[in-house]
Each structure stands twice: as C-alpha cells, then as structure tokens.
Scaffold this motif. Structure first.
Motif, mmCIF file in Angstrom:
data_model
loop_
_atom_site.group_PDB
_atom_site.id
_atom_site.type_symbol
_atom_site.label_atom_id
_atom_site.label_comp_id
_atom_site.label_asym_id
_atom_site.label_seq_id
_atom_site.Cartn_x
_atom_site.Cartn_y
_atom_site.Cartn_z
ATOM 1 N N PRO A 195 0.833 -1.202 0.000
ATOM 2 C CA PRO A 195 0.000 0.000 0.000
ATOM 3 C C PRO A 195 0.875 1.262 0.000
ATOM 4 N N GLY A 196 0.507 2.232 -0.812
ATOM 5 C CA GLY A 196 1.267 3.471 -0.893
ATOM 6 C C GLY A 196 2.407 3.435 -1.886
ATOM 7 N N ALA A 197 2.615 2.290 -2.574
ATOM 8 C CA ALA A 197 3.724 2.196 -3.518
ATOM 9 C C ALA A 197 3.455 2.975 -4.804
ATOM 10 N N ILE A 198 2.185 3.264 -5.084
ATOM 11 C CA ILE A 198 1.814 3.988 -6.305
ATOM 12 C C ILE A 198 1.296 5.370 -5.919
ATOM 13 N N SER A 199 1.919 6.399 -6.473
ATOM 14 C CA SER A 199 1.471 7.770 -6.241
ATOM 15 C C SER A 199 0.922 8.342 -7.537
ATOM 16 N N TYR A 200 0.086 9.368 -7.420
ATOM 17 C CA TYR A 200 -0.552 9.974 -8.590
ATOM 18 C C TYR A 200 -0.802 11.444 -8.292
ATOM 19 N N CYS A 201 -1.152 12.179 -9.334
ATOM 20 C CA CYS A 201 -1.299 13.630 -9.197
ATOM 21 C C CYS A 201 -2.686 14.037 -8.714
ATOM 22 N N GLY A 202 -3.694 13.289 -9.091
ATOM 23 C CA GLY A 202 -5.056 13.637 -8.705
ATOM 24 C C GLY A 202 -5.998 12.505 -9.059
ATOM 25 N N GLN A 253 -3.694 9.904 -16.996
ATOM 26 C CA GLN A 253 -3.064 10.573 -15.874
ATOM 27 C C GLN A 253 -1.723 9.924 -15.555
ATOM 28 N N LEU A 254 -0.916 10.665 -14.822
ATOM 29 C CA LEU A 254 0.425 10.225 -14.471
ATOM 30 C C LEU A 254 0.397 9.422 -13.171
ATOM 31 N N ILE A 255 1.167 8.325 -13.113
ATOM 32 C CA ILE A 255 1.377 7.607 -11.861
ATOM 33 C C ILE A 255 2.877 7.323 -11.718
ATOM 34 N N ALA A 256 3.327 7.118 -10.496
ATOM 35 C CA ALA A 256 4.715 6.745 -10.226
ATOM 36 C C ALA A 256 4.720 5.533 -9.308
ATOM 37 N N VAL A 257 5.522 4.532 -9.655
ATOM 38 C CA VAL A 257 5.598 3.279 -8.894
ATOM 39 C C VAL A 257 6.946 3.225 -8.186
ATOM 40 N N ASP A 258 6.902 2.987 -6.893
ATOM 41 C CA ASP A 258 8.098 2.989 -6.065
ATOM 42 C C ASP A 258 8.841 1.662 -6.189
ATOM 43 N N GLY A 259 10.013 1.683 -6.841
ATOM 44 C CA GLY A 259 10.937 0.560 -6.825
ATOM 45 C C GLY A 259 10.531 -0.675 -7.578
ATOM 46 N N ALA A 260 9.633 -0.570 -8.563
ATOM 47 C CA ALA A 260 9.220 -1.770 -9.302
ATOM 48 C C ALA A 260 8.855 -1.398 -10.730
ATOM 49 N N ASP A 261 9.166 -2.321 -11.650
ATOM 50 C CA ASP A 261 8.723 -2.192 -13.040
ATOM 51 C C ASP A 261 7.380 -2.891 -13.180
ATOM 52 N N VAL A 262 6.416 -2.221 -13.771
ATOM 53 C CA VAL A 262 5.104 -2.818 -13.989
ATOM 54 C C VAL A 262 4.712 -2.612 -15.448
ATOM 55 N N ASP A 263 3.772 -3.419 -15.882
ATOM 56 C CA ASP A 263 3.241 -3.266 -17.240
ATOM 57 C C ASP A 263 1.820 -3.793 -17.255
#
Length: 535
Positions: free
Chosen positions: A53-60, A70-80
């Motif tokens: 939980p909390g590994a994915i951040s987003y702008c809104g 929209q933009l997202i950022a993933v903490d420390g992992a490659d996803v597809d």
C-alpha cells in the motif's frame, strides 16, 4: 441533456511535469483508463504486481465514467499493464513521489447528448457568461459517492469518535445501486457483523483483508481496524466532508455578496449549489481574487464575509473549528487547512457544431472542449453551460436506467441452474409462440412471462422433475459398453442438486457445480448415441 452515455463521451488528458532522473527510485507511467476510478486502477495494479500500500502515487483523482489519462509513479518496481480498460506507457524515472504539484492543467473533451435544437440559443448566451464571469469552483457530485450509495459522511462518525459506526458504514453498508461483488461482501458483513470468523463466499472480500484480520485479532478494537484502511482512502473520507463544508460555505458567501436575482440554483448529490449569472465590476473583481478555506482547526480568516459564511455553515452542522479533529487518532487522521479559489475560468473553450445524436433519436449532440486548472471539475462547467435544461438524476432514475441489467442479473442469480445443480434443457416437444408463451408437445400452454414481459422464476421442483425424467429416459436408450460411467453421472445429478440447495454457494463451489453440469450433459449425449456396430 445527458453526458457520459459512452466512455468516449468524456475524455480528459493531464498536462504534467516531473523531474526526470536517470536511475531514479520511482518509475513514471502514463496511465490510460476507461470506466475505472483512480482508486480502482491503482488497486488493480497493486494486486497484480504484489505492491505494498502506498507504492503507487498519482497527481489527482480522475472520473470513473469516461476515458482519462493521468500520471502515476511506482516505487521501486517495473510494472506493465496492457488491457482494454487499463494501459500503461513508460515515461521515465524520478526521485520523488507524484503529487498535485506535478499537474499543470487538464484538457477535457465532453460530448453532450439528448439536446433539442432550441438549446443552441441559450447555450451561446451561457458560453459568453462563462467566459466573462467564470464558474464557481464547487466540488461536484462525483466527490460525494458515499451519499449516493447510502454511507453518509463517514467523517462525521470519526469526529464523534465512533469508530465502530465509521467502520460499519465503510464495510457493511451495501448500496441499492450496486450489483458488484463489493456490494455482496458488504451485505454479508451487514448480516454477520461481529462474527469475524465467518467465511465470506465472495472473492471481493480481498479488498478488506487487512481490516478483517485486525478484527479477528482484536474484535473490539475498531480504531485499530479502521486504521488498516488504505491511507489515501482514509484521507479521502475526511476530504469529502471538507468538500461539503466548502460548498456550503461558498454558497453562503455568494448570498452575502450578490443580490438574489443575480443567482440561480442547481441541484447536485449533496444538496443545492448557487451560481451567478451577473455581477457588478467591483464584486466580480472581488470574486476573481477570492479564496475560501478547506476548514481545519487552525483555519484563520481575514475577510469578514468569509468568516461569517464559515460560522453559518459550522452552526448548521453544530460544530466549531476545534471539533474538526479525530479523537483517538489525531496523528493518523486530521483535517488540513487549504485555500481554494472561489472561481475557475475555463481556457480555450470551444463548442463544436451540433450533429444528429445516434443514441437518442430525434435529438442532437454537441462537443464541448476546454482546459481547467488542477482540482476544478469539468462536469460543473458543462452543467453551467447547459444549466437551462440540466437536472441531476434522482436515485429512482438511476435505478430505472439500470433496470434492464439488474433484472438480468437477478434472474441469473435466481435461476435454478446456478444454485441447484446442472442446467435443464426444455423438452424437444416444447414450442414457443410469438408472445413468448411456451407450449408442450401435448399443446398445453405454459406461460413463462408475466404481464410486463419479464421471465418469471421457475418453480423450485421443476428442475428435479425434469432431471428424473431424463434419468429414466436414459435407461431405455440404447447404449454402448463404455457408458456405464455416464449412467452413474446421470444418476448422481439429483444428489448434487440436493446438496447444493442446502447451503449458499461460494464462487468456487459454483464453478464446481458448472463443471459437474457439463460432465452430466456430455454423459447424456453419450448415452443417447446409437451403439456402434463392428463390420
């Protein structure tokens, strides 16, 4: 008028910026989603790749009803993810999680349907008013889904310190408008509240795993259990109530600034909003620069009219500023003061040519495109432009629009084949006339539809009778040596039926039932084949 009748009718593209850092900790993706809320999309990605939980951040947060980027950022992992309703495009890396500061603007394209030709004149007048006066920057109905689905403001329970009521509204308050697995899980816990060791027969319970584990360990510690809810969602529960207070405060603020004849009302999910259709130059200058606070215990005011509006709305809610705190969880749950502009001004407002509406015969449609700053609601701009004929759907209208799908789902759930063993085919002699009335081989009429044309549930004894008939018929049919197992399967079918009727079935049990039904059907087919002859 109608909006969002098709996903492509509502499109939003996020303009963004982020500091790209080679080898950065966070992977940044452009997320293209359709018919999914931001929470739903993030949860799916997190579950698919085992992220914390909390590994994915987003702008809104972006609308569920529509197609959004929209933009997202993933903490420390490659996803597809490349699925029809959810796609990711890799953009690069950065060293910081994303926030609203990474959005520069949002570009919207909205198709408005079910318009009459007479709407064009008032629309041009409304567009001129929007360009000159702006749009009051309210939070729109989609922010208040908890009211639509009957949960109320959970933040009110938290302010009272009643964590059990808050958790009950979150976990055990199913919506009359929801037929998803989530609603079934909530209905289960409504009926089994306090029995935390009960087995939930629905896969949708995975979402509540951490909450339920906490309740099994500490059955009476509702504060601890509530804090197991995802932190972003907990913050949203508080922000929803803050948004309501902001809307009510700004509504009162406009009443203090403008005469009644300059305002007009519009219904929305949480009550009534007021918009201005005119203002003198001095008042308009004040409104252009004005902000109104999202309230918190440390909120302070410099404008006397803002302070008066705040006191009015808090008085209606029987609260004071100091009451906006959560006793027992002050560090985890809190209201944060923020100033929000009273007006938003759509940029590059374009109204396209009207065309024939293929979804609503006899009406026309028009496309509206514009750009808004972060946090402003496109649906409010559309409602302001078409205020002369817009009306918020009531719960009854929503149910009516869902009726065909709900009836289909209810029939599927009530069908004997899904609960009581293998599906039953109708006899070869049965015929159906043009009105949907069935007749058997002897000409006896069997009406399978009620006066509204809705198929009635079959009597509970009918499947058993037909199955037994088939079993006896299979004894008379010529069979080969290899059909002894088939006979055993056919004879066992009623037993499966009796066992299934004893208890409610879960997802996996239903799958086993369907598999058994297929095996019985294959066995029946094999039993009816003529005996092969050797030459």
């Amino acid at each position: 008028m109608r909006i969002k009748q098709k996903p492509e009718d509502f499109s939003v593209k996020e303009s963004y910026r982020f500091d790209e850092v080679s080898g950065g900790r966070f992977r940044v993706y452009l997320m293209d989603k359709q018919k999914l809320s931001t929470f739903d999309a993030v949860t799916r990605l997190r579950d698919a790749f085992g992220l914390r939980p909390g590994a994915i951040s987003y702008c809104g947060l972006k609308d569920k009803q529509g197609r959004t980027e929209q933009l997202i950022a993933v903490d420390g992992a490659d996803v597809d993810m490349q699925e029809p309703d959810l796609r990711l495009k890799y953009l690069g890396r950065t060293n910081k999680a994303l926030s609203s500061a990474n959005i520069t603007s949002n570009r919207f394209s909205v198709t408005v349907r079910s318009l009459g030709p007479e709407s064009l004149g008032p629309l041009n007048v409304a567009a001129a008013e929007v360009n000159r006066l702006g749009v009051v920057n309210y939070f729109d109905s989609q922010r208040f889904g908890s009211l639509k689905h009957g949960q109320g403001f959970i933040a009110k329970d938290l302010i009272r310190g009643d964590f059990e009521a808050a958790l009950h509204n979150y976990l055990a308050k199913p919506s009359d408008l929801d037929r998803s697995e989530d609603a079934k899980v909530k209905a289960f816990w409504r009926d089994n509240w306090g029995h935390w060791d009960a087995r939930v027969p629905f896969e949708g319970t995975k979402k509540y795993h951490r909450v339920l584990r906490s309740l099994r360990e500490e059955p009476k510690d509702f504060t601890r259990a509530f804090l197991q809810i995802d932190a972003d969602y907990r913050a949203m529960l508080l922000f929803t109530y803050q948004s309501y207070l902001w809307n009510e405060g700004v509504r009162r603020y406009l009443q203090l600034l403008l005469p009644r004849e300059s305002l007009f009302p519009m219904r929305y999910q949480a009550g009534t909003l007021l918009f201005h259709r005119d203002a003198d130059p001095e008042t308009l200058r004040v409104l252009r620069d004005a902000t109104f606070p999202l309230l918190a215990p440390d909120s302070r005011f410099t404008d006397p009219k803002v302070e008066e509006a705040v006191r009015w709305v808090l008085g209606r809610e029987k609260l004071q500023l100091s009451d906006l705190s959560i006793p027992g969880a002050e560090r985890m749950l809190f209201f944060k003061h923020e100033e929000r502009p009273v007006l938003s001004f759509p940029h590059k407002l374009v109204i396209g040519r009207t065309q024939s509406d293929e979804l609503n015969r006899g009406h026309v449609k028009a496309n509206v495109a514009f750009t808004l700053p972060p946090g402003a609601y496109a649906t409010l701009v559309v409602k302001r432009l078409f205020h002369f004929e817009y009306a918020e759907d009531t719960a009854e209208e929503i149910r009516a629009s869902q009726r065909p799908k709900l009836v289909e789902l209810e029939q599927a759930e009530a069908a004997p084949s899904s609960r009581r063993g293998p599906p039953v085919r109708e006899s070869r002699g049965a015929q159906r006339d043009s009105r949907g009335t069935q007749r058997d081989s002897r000409g006896t009429q069997r009406d399978s539809r009620d006066s509204r044309g809705t198929q009635r549930d079959r009597p509970a004894r009918a499947p058993a009778a037909k199955t037994s008939t088939r079993a006896s018929a299979s004894k008379e049919a010529p069979t080969s040596k290899g059909t002894s197992a088939s006979k055993a399967l056919i004879k066992a079918a009623p037993k499966v039926e009796e066992q299934a009727a004893a208890v409610p079935l879960g997802f996996r049990e239903k799958q086993r039932q369907r598999k058994a039904a297929r095996e019985v059907a294959r066995a029946e087919t094999a039993a009816k084949r003529p005996k092969s002859r050797k030459k």
